[in-house]
Design a protein around this motif. Structure first.
Motif, short mmCIF file in Angstrom:
data_model
loop_
_atom_site.label_atom_id
_atom_site.label_comp_id
_atom_site.label_asym_id
_atom_site.label_seq_id
_atom_site.Cartn_x
_atom_site.Cartn_y
_atom_site.Cartn_z
N GLY A 10 0.79 -1.22 0.00
CA GLY A 10 0.00 0.00 0.00
C GLY A 10 0.82 1.28 0.00
N ASP A 11 2.13 1.18 0.23
CA ASP A 11 2.99 2.36 0.20
C ASP A 11 3.19 2.85 -1.23
OD1 ASP A 11 3.37 2.10 2.92
OD2 ASP A 11 5.46 1.45 2.78
N LEU A 12 3.29 4.16 -1.38
CA LEU A 12 3.69 4.74 -2.66
C LEU A 12 5.20 4.92 -2.61
CD1 LEU A 12 0.95 7.46 -3.25
CD2 LEU A 12 1.09 5.16 -4.22
N VAL A 13 5.87 4.50 -3.69
CA VAL A 13 7.33 4.51 -3.73
C VAL A 13 7.84 5.10 -5.05
CG1 VAL A 13 7.55 2.49 -2.22
CG2 VAL A 13 7.42 2.15 -4.68
N VAL A 14 9.11 5.45 -5.03
CA VAL A 14 9.84 5.79 -6.24
C VAL A 14 11.12 4.97 -6.23
CG1 VAL A 14 8.92 8.13 -6.53
CG2 VAL A 14 10.97 7.79 -5.17
N ALA A 15 11.64 4.70 -7.41
CA ALA A 15 12.93 4.02 -7.51
C ALA A 15 14.03 5.04 -7.25
CB ALA A 15 13.09 3.39 -8.89
N LEU A 28 3.10 1.68 -6.65
CA LEU A 28 2.32 1.20 -5.52
C LEU A 28 2.80 -0.20 -5.17
CD1 LEU A 28 -0.17 1.45 -3.60
CD2 LEU A 28 -1.49 0.36 -5.43
N VAL A 29 3.23 -0.39 -3.92
CA VAL A 29 3.67 -1.72 -3.47
C VAL A 29 2.43 -2.61 -3.31
CG1 VAL A 29 4.85 -3.02 -1.66
CG2 VAL A 29 5.69 -0.74 -2.31
N ILE A 30 2.41 -3.72 -4.06
CA ILE A 30 1.25 -4.60 -4.03
C ILE A 30 1.55 -5.95 -3.37
CG2 ILE A 30 0.07 -3.52 -5.96
CD1 ILE A 30 1.15 -5.68 -7.79
N GLN A 31 2.84 -6.24 -3.15
CA GLN A 31 3.20 -7.49 -2.49
C GLN A 31 4.61 -7.36 -1.94
OE1 GLN A 31 2.68 -10.88 -5.07
NE2 GLN A 31 3.43 -12.34 -3.58
N VAL A 32 4.88 -8.00 -0.80
CA VAL A 32 6.20 -7.98 -0.20
C VAL A 32 6.61 -9.41 0.15
CG1 VAL A 32 7.59 -7.16 1.75
CG2 VAL A 32 5.84 -5.67 0.77
N LYS A 57 12.31 4.10 -2.43
CA LYS A 57 12.13 5.12 -1.38
C LYS A 57 10.64 5.33 -1.21
CE LYS A 57 12.70 10.05 -0.92
NZ LYS A 57 13.32 11.23 -1.53
N VAL A 58 10.17 5.21 0.03
CA VAL A 58 8.75 5.44 0.33
C VAL A 58 8.49 6.94 0.32
CG1 VAL A 58 6.93 5.18 2.05
CG2 VAL A 58 8.59 3.33 1.71
#
Length: 65
Positions: A10-15, A28-32, A57-58
């Motif tokens: 659920g976190d929004l991230v950038v590379a 959008l992180v959909i699985q860890v 990076k979150v």
């Protein structure tokens, strides 16, 4: 010492590498799993891929209720 939390679902991230090159694409992180995150990128083609969490990076943590 700065401690960077690993991304969660659920976190929004950038590379980090994209950010260093002034490329703006949010995902959008959909699985860890362990040290990897499956990210749905919010681009025109909407690619999905696995990334090491240390390469992300979150920018907006998920709001867990």
């Amino acid at each position: 010492m700065n401690v960077i939390a690993a991304p969660s679902i659920g976190d929004l991230v950038v590379a980090i590498y994209d950010e260093e090159r002034d490329i703006s694409c949010v995902g959008l992180v959909i699985q860890v799993q362990s040290f990897d995150c499956k990210v749905q990128w919010l681009s025109e083609s909407n690619p999905v891929g696995w990334w090491q969490h240390s390469k992300l990076k979150v920018i907006s943590p998920s709001s867990k209720v």
